[in-house]
Design an enzyme around this catalytic site. Structure first.
Site, PDB file in Angstrom:
ATOM      1  N   CYS A 152     -15.415   1.172  19.975  1.00  0.00           N
ATOM      2  CA  CYS A 152     -16.497   2.347  19.488  1.00  0.00           C
ATOM      3  C   CYS A 152     -17.490   2.370  20.072  1.00  0.00           C
ATOM      4  CB  CYS A 152     -16.369   2.168  17.897  1.00  0.00           C
ATOM      5  SG  CYS A 152     -14.738   2.548  17.214  1.00  0.00           S
TER       6      CYS A 152
ATOM      7  N   TRP B 191       5.799   2.576 -24.381  1.00  0.00           N
ATOM      8  CA  TRP B 191       4.928   2.277 -23.530  1.00  0.00           C
ATOM      9  C   TRP B 191       3.801   1.416 -24.247  1.00  0.00           C
ATOM     10  CZ3 TRP B 191       5.740   2.226 -18.387  1.00  0.00           C
ATOM     11  CH2 TRP B 191       6.563   3.180 -17.965  1.00  0.00           C
TER      12      TRP B 191
ATOM     13  N   ARG C 165       3.462   7.540  -8.076  1.00  0.00           N
ATOM     14  CA  ARG C 165       3.748   8.734  -8.618  1.00  0.00           C
ATOM     15  C   ARG C 165       2.613   9.917  -8.538  1.00  0.00           C
ATOM     16  NH1 ARG C 165       7.329   5.881 -13.104  1.00  0.00           N
ATOM     17  NH2 ARG C 165       8.441   4.809 -11.304  1.00  0.00           N
TER      18      ARG C 165
ATOM     19  N   GLU D  96     -15.823   5.883  13.410  1.00  0.00           N
ATOM     20  CA  GLU D  96     -17.025   6.435  14.346  1.00  0.00           C
ATOM     21  C   GLU D  96     -16.459   7.213  15.494  1.00  0.00           C
ATOM     22  OE1 GLU D  96     -17.332   1.730  14.305  1.00  0.00           O
ATOM     23  OE2 GLU D  96     -15.885   3.375  13.808  1.00  0.00           O
TER      24      GLU D  96
ATOM     25  N   SER E 151       2.899 -18.293 -12.357  1.00  0.00           N
ATOM     26  CA  SER E 151       2.902 -19.219 -11.123  1.00  0.00           C
ATOM     27  C   SER E 151       1.941 -18.795 -10.283  1.00  0.00           C
ATOM     28  CB  SER E 151       4.330 -18.967 -10.333  1.00  0.00           C
ATOM     29  OG  SER E 151       5.321 -19.265 -11.168  1.00  0.00           O
TER      30      SER E 151
END
Length: 367
Positions: free
Chosen positions: A85, A171, A208, A53, A302
């Protein structure tokens, strides 16, 4: 779409520029409108800097008098690292304030809007509330539960495998899917992996993207198995890495500390594993609002067993590896389909050659 909704979406676009950069504060955007035109805009850039703001009002200058301010989150009326604000709004002479959603912090909810109304400012709330609330979801989770919002990122072949039987995994998914993960790292406060992932892949866990930022790297390693020369523990990556362990002493720890690695110690379970809820609560105490849980299979299991996962984002590649490949998630102890974990509000998106399935983690599925 009415005008208020349209201008709030402009404020939302601004707010998203602060993702991953504002914690422990939330990302917030604001825009000042006068005579149907933008005269000022701003977003919260980082903790300790001016709120959205204030940035928007500074940008508007004298043109803010008599204007309408659109802001994705209720303006604060308390002093923190910056002044309230609401003071800036009143001083600027804003005539109307449109709020996306109320402050989720139980200590301050509604206070800013109430003060503005008492001082004669017209206030509308709940405009594009669902979109604003989704953007604030990590902050809301932390201030209401003391835990960060956890997104479990998975990536597998069509038959649920993350690697071949020899461990080859690069990949499975395509470039567009991997780029999306880097965007998530840029937007989240922390990325978390288990010791097995570090040992097997020696990842950097960095973002990256051009002008991207690296999240805090959290390594869950109850028995302290990771090598001290792992990339996340050396050179310029070490100071941005936190290792959670049950063995906070010894030569390996001393070497990590010399490199600048942060160590957090926990009392383990009998099997040597750590309670992820305790780790997440400690991260929230550091101001971490969002965590991207990236691997591996046992850490994912987990987290799901402990019930600390809020969202799942799973990339599926159109590839078959076979039953001798490595599974995507470890054992969950599910014996009947009625006990399986369901995803709510699930949606599917095509990402290059891959498919992304996203949804909120629900309870046991309804059958």
């Amino acid at each position: 779409m009415n005008a208020d909704a349209a201008w709030m979406r402009v404020a939302l676009r601004l707010a998203r520029k602060g993702l991953g950069r504002t914690s422990p504060n939330p990302p917030v955007g604001a825009v000042v409108i006068k005579a149907g035109r933008v005269v000022g805009e701003g977003f919260h850039r980082r903790a300790g800097s001016a709120h959205a703001e204030v940035e928007a009002l500074r940008d508007a200058g004298a043109r803010a008098r008599g204007a309408t301010l659109y802001v994705t989150l209720e303006p604060c009326n308390h002093t923190g690292s910056t002044p309230p604000c609401t003071d800036a709004i009143l001083a600027a002479g804003v005539e109307r304030v449109v709020v996306g959603c109320a402050d989720p912090n139980p200590a301050v909810v509604g206070g800013g809007m109430a003060l503005l109304r008492r001082r004669g400012v017209l206030v509308a709330e709940g405009v594009e509330a669902e979109r604003c609330g989704e953007l604030l979801r990590p902050f809301t989770k932390r201030v209401t539960t003391g835990l960060p919002l956890v997104t479990l990122k998975l990536a597998s072949s069509l038959d649920g495998r993350i690697a071949t039987r020899t461990g080859d995994s690069r990949w499975i998914t395509g470039e567009r899917a991997r780029r999306m993960v880097h965007r998530w790292r840029d937007e989240m406060d922390a990325v978390m992996v288990g010791a097995g992932t570090v040992i097997a892949d020696d990842p950097q866990l960095t973002c990256r993207l051009r002008r991207g930022r690296d999240p805090l790297r959290v390594i869950v390693d109850g028995r302290l198995r990771i090598p001290v020369d792992a990339r996340v523990l050396t050179n310029d990556l070490a100071s941005g890495t936190l290792v959670a362990t049950a063995r906070p002493a010894g030569g390996k720890v001393r070497q990590m500390l010399r490199n600048g690695v942060q160590i957090e110690s926990f009392t383990p379970r009998r099997d040597g594993t750590l309670r992820l809820r305790s780790l997440l609560r400690r991260l929230a105490g550091r101001g971490v609002s969002s965590v991207l849980l990236e691997g591996g299979a046992e850490l994912a299991a987990s987290a799901l067993r402990e019930g600390v996962v809020d969202r799942v984002a799973c990339f599926i590649a159109p590839t078959l590896i076979g039953a001798d490949g490595r599974g995507m998630v470890g054992s969950l102890g599910v014996e009947r389909l009625g006990s399986a974990i369901d995803l709510r509000r699930a949606r599917v998106t095509r990402i290059g050659a891959d498919f992304l399935i996203e949804g909120d983690v629900g309870g046991p599925r309804a059958v």
